[in-house]
Design a protein around this motif. Structure first.
Motif, short mmCIF file in Angstrom:
data_model
loop_
_atom_site.label_atom_id
_atom_site.label_comp_id
_atom_site.label_asym_id
_atom_site.label_seq_id
_atom_site.Cartn_x
_atom_site.Cartn_y
_atom_site.Cartn_z
N PRO A 58 -3.92 -7.67 1.07
CA PRO A 58 -3.97 -6.22 1.33
C PRO A 58 -2.82 -5.52 1.73
N PHE A 59 -1.83 -6.21 2.70
CA PHE A 59 -0.82 -5.97 3.39
C PHE A 59 0.25 -5.72 2.26
N ILE A 60 0.36 -6.76 1.38
CA ILE A 60 1.37 -6.82 0.21
C ILE A 60 1.02 -5.77 -0.81
N ILE A 61 -0.20 -5.63 -1.00
CA ILE A 61 -0.56 -4.44 -2.13
C ILE A 61 -0.58 -3.25 -1.72
N GLY A 62 -0.77 -3.02 -0.22
CA GLY A 62 -0.66 -1.62 0.25
C GLY A 62 0.92 -1.23 0.19
N ILE A 63 1.81 -2.00 0.84
CA ILE A 63 3.16 -1.91 0.79
C ILE A 63 3.81 -1.68 -0.52
N SER A 64 3.46 -2.39 -1.45
CA SER A 64 3.97 -2.48 -2.58
C SER A 64 3.46 -1.20 -3.57
N LEU A 65 2.20 -0.76 -3.18
CA LEU A 65 1.84 0.24 -4.01
C LEU A 65 2.60 1.61 -3.43
N MET A 66 2.85 1.79 -2.19
CA MET A 66 3.55 2.74 -1.68
C MET A 66 5.14 2.75 -2.03
N ALA A 67 5.57 1.65 -2.17
CA ALA A 67 6.96 1.57 -2.52
C ALA A 67 7.09 1.94 -4.08
N GLY A 112 -0.33 9.36 -7.62
CA GLY A 112 -0.48 10.30 -6.60
C GLY A 112 -1.27 10.13 -5.80
N PRO A 113 -2.79 9.97 -6.14
CA PRO A 113 -3.82 9.90 -5.12
C PRO A 113 -4.29 8.50 -4.70
N ILE A 114 -4.16 7.69 -5.79
CA ILE A 114 -4.72 6.36 -5.59
C ILE A 114 -4.13 5.28 -4.43
N PRO A 115 -2.76 5.29 -4.42
CA PRO A 115 -2.25 4.41 -3.30
C PRO A 115 -2.71 4.74 -1.89
N TRP A 116 -2.84 6.12 -1.81
CA TRP A 116 -3.48 6.45 -0.46
C TRP A 116 -4.73 6.29 -0.12
N LEU A 117 -5.70 6.35 -1.45
CA LEU A 117 -7.23 5.99 -1.35
C LEU A 117 -7.24 4.28 -1.10
N LEU A 118 -6.63 3.74 -1.65
CA LEU A 118 -6.74 2.12 -1.72
C LEU A 118 -6.08 1.57 -0.41
N MET A 119 -5.12 2.28 0.24
CA MET A 119 -4.77 2.22 1.83
C MET A 119 -5.95 2.14 2.68
#
Length: 465
Positions: free
Chosen positions: A257-266, A378-385
């Protein structure tokens, strides 16, 4: 096993069967928390009407030249980056509720300082404080909402975070039509003050209470929010009470999840959102358009799923930025053959100009991109985070994600003009299109579907259980 033992091991979080909860106070609690993102959006949008108002104002109002105006708009991002780090520390140590209560203070203090400012440094200090609050709110509000919501409405309530941000931007612009900069700052104190009042009556999240060995308080919070504390499975917390340790990064349930969260934000920032917004004529036009599609995304999030919306959104964004680049390529030989292109000027040229004949391509691409971004990336990276991290690393991990987002936003905004000089405008937008496409591939390969799952089930997925 005695009745007391049975009561102590009674399942608490995570459905084992039966009907879904129907408590309505969860919506009130989510609204109270979402006032933080509303304040966040208002702080972001404040600079657009405030800068012209400050330039019209007579002394002792601070004077803004071009350089000071750029700092007035940009310093919020620096405060927000610091707020993301601070929020990651607060959310684990002070709790989700107290963190939201605390973030209302720099909001109110910052806008109060702006109201009283008579020189540039005090003005920038107030903006920096509101930026700090923005960073905390952008981290804590999604976490609080995801932990109080049951799976059937978590997507809807989580998407409302981005919707409230856009609504705050729109509110700041609308209010700026009738209020000068000081009174607009006074209005900025209202949403965080209202959040402070409402959150005093809302409970802490059950998961945080369980992590603090407060089972009875967690059951009371569940009863308040969902209307029932029966039939819910307590998550296997165990070592999660110990907090974050570097050794945990070797666990699949943490590093994945660390890799996924950071990658989505980038990928969110590399998609070109700030570049496209640079060419939008006004924040108001952008905001009112995004409100419609962000609201649509919130309504369908728990039916369509996160992966599908991210994929469709990324495809739309890749196509629209490719078309935007094609517009610049086709008009490259026109009168505005420069890397510093003014799109509104392009669209206002005479009818015989080639640019005018292709204006539909530029405007259509921009509108399509905004719609695509608002529905998914727009919204989903914040939701998944807020969904994918287990309790022991949630504060640190979400802090890193928020810091990544603000840092990438600053980097892309700062370097975009330089990139256009090197690659030409069409090349810069085609590069953004490539990043959107890579974001789609990353989603299909790495991002799990979290629709309808409890947070414990999501953690178990990453752990391979």
């Amino acid at each position: 096993m005695t009745p007391e033992d049975q009561e102590e091991t009674q399942p608490l979080l995570g459905p084992l069967g039966g009907s879904a909860p129907r408590g309505r106070r969860v919506f009130l609690a989510a609204f109270a928390a979402a006032l933080g993102p509303l304040s966040f959006g208002f702080a972001l949008g404040y600079s657009s009407p405030a800068i012209p108002s400050l330039r019209r104002a007579a002394p002792p109002a601070p004077h803004l030249d071009e350089d000071a105006a750029s700092w007035f708009g940009a310093i919020v991002t620096l405060g927000a980056a610091a707020g993301g780090v601070l929020g990651g520390w607060l959310v684990d140590r002070a709790g989700r509720k107290l963190s939201l209560l605390l973030c209302s203070m720099p909001f109110v203090t910052g806008f109060t300082v702006i109201t009283a400012a008579q020189n540039l440094w005090v003005l920038l200090g107030g903006r920096l404080l509101t930026g700090l609050a923005c960073g905390i709110a952008s981290l804590v509000a999604p976490v609080y909402i995801s932990e109080i919501a049951y799976p059937e409405v978590r997507g809807l309530l989580g998407s409302c975070v981005q919707l409230m941000v856009v609504t705050g931007i729109l509110l700041a612009y609308l209010a700026g039509w009738v209020l000068e900069w000081r009174w607009l700052a006074v209005l900025g104190c209202v949403p965080p003050s209202f959040m402070l009042l409402l959150m005093c009556f809302m409970p802490e999240t059950p998961r945080f209470l369980l992590s603090q060995h407060k089972r009875q308080e967690a059951m009371a919070a569940m009863q308040f929010l969902w209307g029932s504390a029966q039939g819910w499975e307590e998550p296997p917390i165990g070592a999660e009470h110990q907090g974050f340790h570097m050794a945990q990064l070797w666990r699949p349930g943490v590093y994945k999840p660390f890799i996924i969260g950071i990658s989505l934000m980038a990928f969110q920032q590399l998609s070109g959102i700030n570049a496209v917004m640079f060419y939008a004529e006004t924040i108001f036009e952008e905001a009112k358009f995004k409100v419609l599609f962000t609201a649509t995304a919130a309504l369908i999030m728990d039916r369509a799923g996160r992966r599908l919306l991210l994929t469709l959104s990324g495809v739309v964004m890749a196509f629209s930025t490719s078309a935007f680049g094609a517009y610049f390529k086709l008009t490259e030989g026109g009168p505005s053959n420069s890397s510093h292109v003014d799109l509104p000027a392009h669209l206002s040229m005479g009818p015989t100009d080639t640019n005018t004949g292709l204006a539909w391509l530029a405007v259509g691409s921009m509108c399509l991109f905004i719609a695509g971004f608002a529905v998914g990336w727009g919204p989903i990276p914040w939701l998944l985070m807020s969904e994918i991290f287990p309790l022991p690393v949630k504060g640190v991990a979400t802090g890193v994600c928020v810091l990544t987002n603000w840092f990438m936003a600053f980097l892309v905004t700062k370097e975009f003009n330089s990139l256009m000089e090197v690659l030409r405008p069409y090349g810069a937008f085609w590069l953004a299109s490539a990043f959107s496409f890579f974001g789609v591939l990353f989603t299909l390969a790495c991002v799990p579907e979290t629709k309808g799952k409890t947070l414990e089930q999501i953690t178990a997925h990453f752990e391979g259980r």
